[in-house]
Design an enzyme around this catalytic site. Structure first.
Site, PDB file in Angstrom:
ATOM      1  N   HIS A  22       1.709  -3.978   2.166  1.00  0.00           N
ATOM      2  CA  HIS A  22       2.041  -4.987   1.161  1.00  0.00           C
ATOM      3  C   HIS A  22       1.593  -4.639  -0.243  1.00  0.00           C
ATOM      4  O   HIS A  22       1.987  -5.295  -1.199  1.00  0.00           O
ATOM      5  CB  HIS A  22       1.449  -6.342   1.543  1.00  0.00           C
TER       6      HIS A  22
HETATM    7  C1  UD1 Z   1      -2.430 -10.496  -3.127  1.00  0.00           C
HETATM    8  C2  UD1 Z   1      -3.677  -9.779  -3.630  1.00  0.00           C
HETATM    9  C3  UD1 Z   1      -4.102  -8.724  -2.618  1.00  0.00           C
HETATM   10  C4  UD1 Z   1      -4.224  -9.290  -1.231  1.00  0.00           C
HETATM   11  C5  UD1 Z   1      -2.928  -9.980  -0.871  1.00  0.00           C
HETATM   12  C6  UD1 Z   1      -2.956 -10.591   0.504  1.00  0.00           C
HETATM   13  C7  UD1 Z   1      -3.753  -9.674  -6.088  1.00  0.00           C
HETATM   14  C8  UD1 Z   1      -3.679  -8.775  -7.252  1.00  0.00           C
HETATM   15  N1  UD1 Z   1      -3.460  -9.107  -4.885  1.00  0.00           N
HETATM   16  O1  UD1 Z   1      -1.385  -9.543  -3.104  1.00  0.00           O
HETATM   17  O2  UD1 Z   1      -5.357  -8.207  -3.024  1.00  0.00           O
HETATM   18  O3  UD1 Z   1      -4.488  -8.239  -0.327  1.00  0.00           O
HETATM   19  O4  UD1 Z   1      -2.677 -11.009  -1.841  1.00  0.00           O
HETATM   20  O5  UD1 Z   1      -1.660 -10.875   0.941  1.00  0.00           O
HETATM   21  O6  UD1 Z   1      -4.089 -10.820  -6.214  1.00  0.00           O
HETATM   22  N2  UD1 Z   1       5.234 -13.934  -2.231  1.00  0.00           N
HETATM   23  C9  UD1 Z   1       6.017 -14.861  -1.587  1.00  0.00           C
HETATM   24  N3  UD1 Z   1       5.396 -15.932  -0.986  1.00  0.00           N
HETATM   25  C10 UD1 Z   1       4.061 -16.106  -1.039  1.00  0.00           C
HETATM   26  C11 UD1 Z   1       3.267 -15.154  -1.720  1.00  0.00           C
HETATM   27  C12 UD1 Z   1       3.862 -14.078  -2.313  1.00  0.00           C
HETATM   28  O7  UD1 Z   1       7.228 -14.730  -1.517  1.00  0.00           O
HETATM   29  O8  UD1 Z   1       3.567 -17.102  -0.465  1.00  0.00           O
HETATM   30  C13 UD1 Z   1       5.877 -12.738  -2.843  1.00  0.00           C
HETATM   31  C14 UD1 Z   1       6.330 -12.942  -4.254  1.00  0.00           C
HETATM   32  O9  UD1 Z   1       7.508 -12.233  -4.447  1.00  0.00           O
HETATM   33  C15 UD1 Z   1       5.229 -12.276  -5.057  1.00  0.00           C
HETATM   34  C16 UD1 Z   1       4.808 -11.146  -4.146  1.00  0.00           C
HETATM   35  O10 UD1 Z   1       4.964 -11.662  -2.829  1.00  0.00           O
HETATM   36  O11 UD1 Z   1       5.639 -11.847  -6.306  1.00  0.00           O
HETATM   37  C17 UD1 Z   1       3.392 -10.686  -4.339  1.00  0.00           C
HETATM   38  O12 UD1 Z   1       2.483 -11.781  -4.183  1.00  0.00           O
HETATM   39  P1  UD1 Z   1       1.118 -11.813  -5.026  1.00  0.00           P
HETATM   40  O13 UD1 Z   1       0.354 -13.016  -4.681  1.00  0.00           O
HETATM   41  O14 UD1 Z   1       1.398 -11.574  -6.450  1.00  0.00           O
HETATM   42  O15 UD1 Z   1       0.333 -10.546  -4.498  1.00  0.00           O
HETATM   43  P2  UD1 Z   1       0.129 -10.009  -3.011  1.00  0.00           P
HETATM   44  O16 UD1 Z   1       0.925  -8.786  -2.846  1.00  0.00           O
HETATM   45  O17 UD1 Z   1       0.297 -11.052  -1.969  1.00  0.00           O
END
Ligand code: UD1
Length: 386
Positions: A209
């Site tokens: 991820h």
């Molecule tokens: C975040 C953390 C990471 C952690 C991970 C656990 C940061 C910089 N990174 O990364 O350290 O290991 O969480 O999962 O904070 N999205 C959805 N639904 C959700 C959440 C996210 O669709 O409920 C999608 C969105 O397109 C979003 C992308 O996932 O832009 C990334 O989500 P984000 O919370 O920005 O970072 P993670 O990759 O989850």
């Protein structure tokens, strides 16, 4: 004794898991703590958020700030603004932040600017790779916080190198406590193996991820690696929404081979069951490397470095980056590991991560912080070690 008010700030999946055991300790009768949980809304899909609160018995958040997904600056800024408002209104005696996400940094910065005492759970981890957003979040959060609750001796040493010893306490790893508490629950509640028709020891569990792994260039290499490994061992991969979106936009025509099974994200109990039953875990996650170690499952990490150096020292984890040949070799070796490997890894993990006392140590240290006491320089509340 006066009740102290403690605000816990979380927002992303692994933070809900870490919060649960600490929250249980803070809620113990006689603790003298009023706990308020703030959910930033960084993770919002039910399978990325609500399922964890339900399964782990976490009290409902006092506020959900609903920041949602956005670029880092914008997301962190939205959190800062809303956390500040919440803290101004609730005026806590201490604030707890967890790990290394944007929610961690925003919580620590908002609280520190208001001169509220901040405790950082999982302090002192370092990958020394500044291209990881999490590394920047960790370093900044540690330097902003008043109480650094370090999970391991390696983390204590990292903090000492940055001149932070006087704020550091070695408490053990709350994720270890969480695994202990949830393992039995997973055994009785999770039907994941049956639902997927999997046999323990006959599959590999994959998660990918991170921003670094889902950049188009790297993603195609990682998927090619997984295709190749799936020829050696059938793989199951719960797909993070970021990775699903990245595949959809960069490689819309890509279809996984039959032996590489993509499934929706799973809750923590199902994930524990899969991790414990897998022949090997293949991941770019930080937390999962450690959960595998705790459960005695060999891990192959799709990165060039790890914050959890003790997993390497014990031979429980192999770093392969995006190198297919190295990944295949590491998976083949993992497949030969029997019960003695698992028992040995699990008992070493117990020693490294504090034997399940971390959450109690964290709660005790935070209550002292909230009451205006100082943490003894470098004191070990409950030492973890080898
Ligand atoms: C975040 C953390 C990471 C952690 C991970 C656990 C940061 C910089 N990174 O990364 O350290 O290991 O969480 O999962 O904070 N999205 C959805 N639904 C959700 C959440 C996210 O669709 O409920 C999608 C969105 O397109 C979003 C992308 O996932 O832009 C990334 O989500 P984000 O919370 O920005 O970072 P993670 O990759 O989850």
């Amino acid at each position: 004794m006066n009740t102290v008010r403690v605000v816990q700030i979380v927002g992303a999946r692994p933070q809900f898991i870490k919060l649960a055991p600490v929250s249980r300790q803070l809620a113990r009768p006689g603790s003298g703590v009023q706990e308020l949980i703030v959910h930033t809304g960084q993770h919002y899909d039910p399978q990325m958020s609500a399922v964890f609160f339900a399964e782990l018995g976490i009290p409902p958040p006092a506020a959900n700030l609903e920041v949602g997904s956005a670029a880092h600056g914008r997301q962190t800024a939205a959190m800062l603004e809303r956390i500040e408002d919440f803290l101004l209104e609730s005026r806590p005696d201490a604030v707890i932040v967890y790990g290394d996400t944007n929610s961690t940094l925003a919580g620590a910065l908002a609280a520190a600017k208001l001169r509220l005492p901040v405790a950082h759970v999982e302090a002192g981890l370092r990958s020394y790779n500044r291209s990881m957003p999490e590394e920047l979040n960790r370093v900044a959060t540690d330097h902003l916080s008043d109480l650094l609750l370090a999970p391991t001796e390696a983390a204590v040493r990292n903090l000492a190198r940055e001149g932070l010893s006087d704020r550091t306490r070695l408490v053990g790893d709350v994720m270890y406590d969480a695994v202990l508490a949830n393992r039995e629950l997973a055994r009785s509640e999770s039907r994941m193996l049956q639902q997927l028709g999997l046999t323990a020891g006959a599959f590999g569990l994959v998660t990918v991820h991170r921003a670094e792994s889902t950049a188009p260039e790297v993603l195609s290499r990682v998927l090619a690696l997984l295709e190749r490994v799936s020829g050696v061992l059938p793989l199951v991969m719960p797909l993070h929404p970021r990775t699903r979106a990245a595949i959809g936009s960069a490689l819309p025509d890509w279809r996984p081979p039959a032996q590489l099974r993509l499934i929706d994200p799973v809750g923590s109990l199902d994930m524990l069951q899969l991790t414990g039953a897998a022949a090997v875990v293949i991941t770019d996650s930080g937390g999962l490397q450690k959960e595998a170690f705790i459960l005695g499952t060999p891990c192959v990490t799709l990165r060039g470095e790890t914050e959890w150096v003790e997993t390497l020292e014990c031979g429980a984890n192999t770093l392969v980056g995006a190198d297919t040949a190295a990944a295949v070799a590491a998976v083949q070796l993992a497949m030969t590991q029997g019960p003695p490997f698992r028992t040995d890894a699990a008992s070493r993990a117990a020693r490294f991560y504090g034997e399940g006392k971390a959450a109690g140590n964290c709660a005790q240290a935070v209550v002292e912080l909230a009451r205006g006491g100082t943490s003894a320089p470098g004191a070990a509340v409950g030492a973890s070690g080898r």
